[in-house]
Write an enzyme that holds these catalytic residues in place. Structure first.
Site, mmCIF file in Angstrom:
data_model
loop_
_atom_site.group_PDB
_atom_site.id
_atom_site.type_symbol
_atom_site.label_atom_id
_atom_site.label_comp_id
_atom_site.label_asym_id
_atom_site.label_seq_id
_atom_site.Cartn_x
_atom_site.Cartn_y
_atom_site.Cartn_z
ATOM 1 N N GLU A 37 0.862 -1.166 0.000
ATOM 2 C CA GLU A 37 0.000 0.000 0.000
ATOM 3 C C GLU A 37 0.902 1.221 0.000
ATOM 4 O O GLU A 37 1.976 1.212 0.599
ATOM 5 C CB GLU A 37 -0.901 0.052 1.239
ATOM 6 C CG GLU A 37 -2.048 -0.933 1.223
ATOM 7 C CD GLU A 37 -1.649 -2.301 1.750
ATOM 8 O OE1 GLU A 37 -2.344 -3.270 1.425
ATOM 9 O OE2 GLU A 37 -0.632 -2.407 2.470
ATOM 10 N N TYR B 210 7.368 2.083 -7.812
ATOM 11 C CA TYR B 210 6.667 0.804 -7.857
ATOM 12 C C TYR B 210 6.190 0.473 -9.267
ATOM 13 O O TYR B 210 6.334 -0.654 -9.732
ATOM 14 C CB TYR B 210 5.496 0.793 -6.868
ATOM 15 C CG TYR B 210 5.912 1.014 -5.438
ATOM 16 C CD1 TYR B 210 7.086 0.450 -4.931
ATOM 17 C CD2 TYR B 210 5.161 1.803 -4.582
ATOM 18 C CE1 TYR B 210 7.480 0.663 -3.618
ATOM 19 C CE2 TYR B 210 5.538 2.011 -3.264
ATOM 20 C CZ TYR B 210 6.703 1.442 -2.791
ATOM 21 O OH TYR B 210 7.085 1.645 -1.486
#
Length: 159
Positions: free
Chosen positions: A106, A118
């Site tokens: 998250e 990411y």
């Protein structure tokens, strides 16, 4: 620029991790949370060191086919040098060695630098977790496949 070395984190590193955690985050993990993570049999953690200085760390868990990146932090003076990406790679490699097929994490919707990292490493947004953080900010839940189904079946001997 200091030479960076990487190694697995141990319980002896908790104080340094806690210090950097407090420096980097508005809602840092507590010492009790860190100790709990470090004591788990599923714990995976790596530190990036410039001499004796903790430049960054990444901690996560690897449980069966799933790996979770719980926390990545890089000291401000060491950012934009590839340290976060290398720490993430080390977490993923260890998770794969343990048999993980998928990685999850998250990230705050406002953390553009982390999201870019990411996504550059193959993570995709799954959905938004509303009011995920204590201050009410949303988070993106993101995922990446670490092993293909065929590779996982070959490793486990099942199809």
């Amino acid at each position: 620029m200091s030479r960076i070395t990487y190694r697995r984190l141990t319980k002896k590193d908790v104080a340094a991790v806690e210090e950097l955690e407090n420096e980097c985050f508005s809602d840092p993990w507590t010492r009790a949370m860190l100790l709990g993570a470090f004591c788990s049999e599923f714990f995976v953690g790596f530190g990036a060191f410039a001499g004796k200085t903790l430049a960054g760390f990444a901690i996560g868990t690897s449980v069966f086919e799933d790996a979770e990146t719980d926390d990545i932090a890089v000291r401000e003076s060491f950012r934009r040098q590839g340290i976060g990406g290398e720490l993430l790679r080390l977490l993923e490699e260890t998770a794969k060695e343990r048999g993980a097929a998928r990685a999850f994490l998250e990230v705050r919707v406002s953390n553009a630098a982390a999201i870019a990292l990411y996504e550059s490493r193959g993570y995709r947004k799954l959905h938004v977790r509303k009011k995920y953080y204590p201050d009410g900010e949303d988070a993106y839940a993101m995922s990446k496949r670490l092993l293909s189904e065929n590779a996982r079946a070959a490793e486990t001997g099942s199809l």
